[in-house]
Design a protein around this motif. Structure first.
Motif, short mmCIF file in Angstrom:
data_model
loop_
_atom_site.label_atom_id
_atom_site.label_comp_id
_atom_site.label_asym_id
_atom_site.label_seq_id
_atom_site.Cartn_x
_atom_site.Cartn_y
_atom_site.Cartn_z
N UNK A 81 0.82 -1.22 0.00
CA UNK A 81 0.00 0.00 0.00
C UNK A 81 0.85 1.27 0.00
N UNK A 82 2.17 1.12 0.15
CA UNK A 82 3.06 2.28 0.20
C UNK A 82 4.18 2.15 -0.84
N UNK A 102 4.03 3.24 9.19
CA UNK A 102 3.03 3.97 8.40
C UNK A 102 3.02 5.40 8.91
N UNK A 103 3.52 6.35 8.12
CA UNK A 103 3.56 7.74 8.59
C UNK A 103 2.18 8.26 8.98
N UNK A 104 2.15 9.09 9.99
CA UNK A 104 0.89 9.61 10.53
C UNK A 104 0.00 10.19 9.44
N UNK A 105 0.57 10.97 8.54
CA UNK A 105 -0.22 11.64 7.52
C UNK A 105 -0.73 10.70 6.43
N UNK A 106 -0.26 9.44 6.43
CA UNK A 106 -0.68 8.49 5.41
C UNK A 106 -1.57 7.39 5.97
N UNK A 107 -1.91 7.48 7.23
CA UNK A 107 -2.67 6.39 7.86
C UNK A 107 -3.98 6.13 7.14
N UNK A 147 -3.56 4.60 3.61
CA UNK A 147 -3.17 3.20 3.63
C UNK A 147 -4.35 2.32 4.03
N UNK A 148 -5.11 2.76 5.04
CA UNK A 148 -6.30 1.99 5.44
C UNK A 148 -7.24 1.82 4.27
#
Length: 231
Positions: A36-37, A183-188, A191-192
């Motif tokens: 996902x990243x 998982x960086x905070x701003x991408x949570x 990604x979910x």
């Protein structure tokens, strides 16, 4: 002379993901998250589970609480334990220092008592039988019986770079047998949003492979359009 920093700095306004965001990563394989990243997100593979024989859980997820120690130091990790909330994963950076433990069995026991979900470090650990007895899943760079110091300086609740990746407090950590993913905070949320589709694709491909599938259509297409050639 430049003024020396405080021995320990602890951030007071720590950002944390919402509980629903944290729960979305329960039992998710690290490979799914990397998919996902753009195929990235894992710490260097020197960071492995301290125990792989089933004596400790091999999956953990939760928000990072970063303890930025210096080499052979543990003071920041002590500060992280002091402010940790249930479900946090303490991430102890020792700047890749080897031949010294970053935590041992008693510290793991105290983290377990505090409700910490797991411990991750780019350093080594010690007191293996006691770590297993404490029951706290942990990921590290091996074992060393040497002891750390608690002189500082150290910082808690900020960020640190370890094993080739920067981790900020509040990022999501997911760890399993394959390694540790950030998982960086701003991408949570992004990604979910991709996890359902990735899980469906994985299940579908697993079924095809178990049914005998072994084709490489991408290679066939490259041979057809001339971007690959049989020599």
């Amino acid at each position: 002379m430049i003024e020396e920093p405080p021995k320990l700095q602890i951030k007071s306004d720590i950002r944390r993901p919402k509980q629903a965001q944290i729960d979305a990563f329960r039992n998710i394989p690290t490979g799914f998250l990397c998919d996902a990243m753009e195929g990235q997100g894992a710490l260097g593979m020197a960071i492995q589970p301290v125990c792989t024989d089933g004596s400790l859980p091999l999956h953990a997820h939760g928000p990072a609480l970063v303890a930025d120690n210096g080499p052979a130091e543990i003071l920041a990790t002590m500060g992280a334990l002091h402010i940790a909330q249930p479900g946090d994963i303490i991430v102890a950076a020792v700047h890749g220092h080897k031949n010294c433990s970053a935590a041992g069995d008693r510290f793991c026991g105290m983290m377990k008592n505090k409700g910490v979900a797991a411990f991750v470090t780019d350093g080594q650990m010690r007191d293996y039988p006691g770590i297993v007895a404490a029951g706290l899943p942990a990921w590290c760079a091996g074992l060393s019986p040497n002891s750390p110091y608690s002189n500082g300086p150290g910082k808690v609740g900020f960020g640190a770079t370890l094993a080739g990746r920067h981790v900020e407090t509040g990022d999501i950590i997911v760890a399993d047998h394959d390694g540790v993913v950030v998982v960086p905070f701003d991408r949570i949320d992004a990604v979910i949003a991709q996890l359902t589709a990735i899980q469906e694709l994985e299940v579908s491909l697993d079924a095809k492979v178990q049914g005998g599938y072994c084709e490489m259509p991408a290679v066939e297409a490259m041979l057809a359009d001339g971007s690959a050639k049989m020599m």
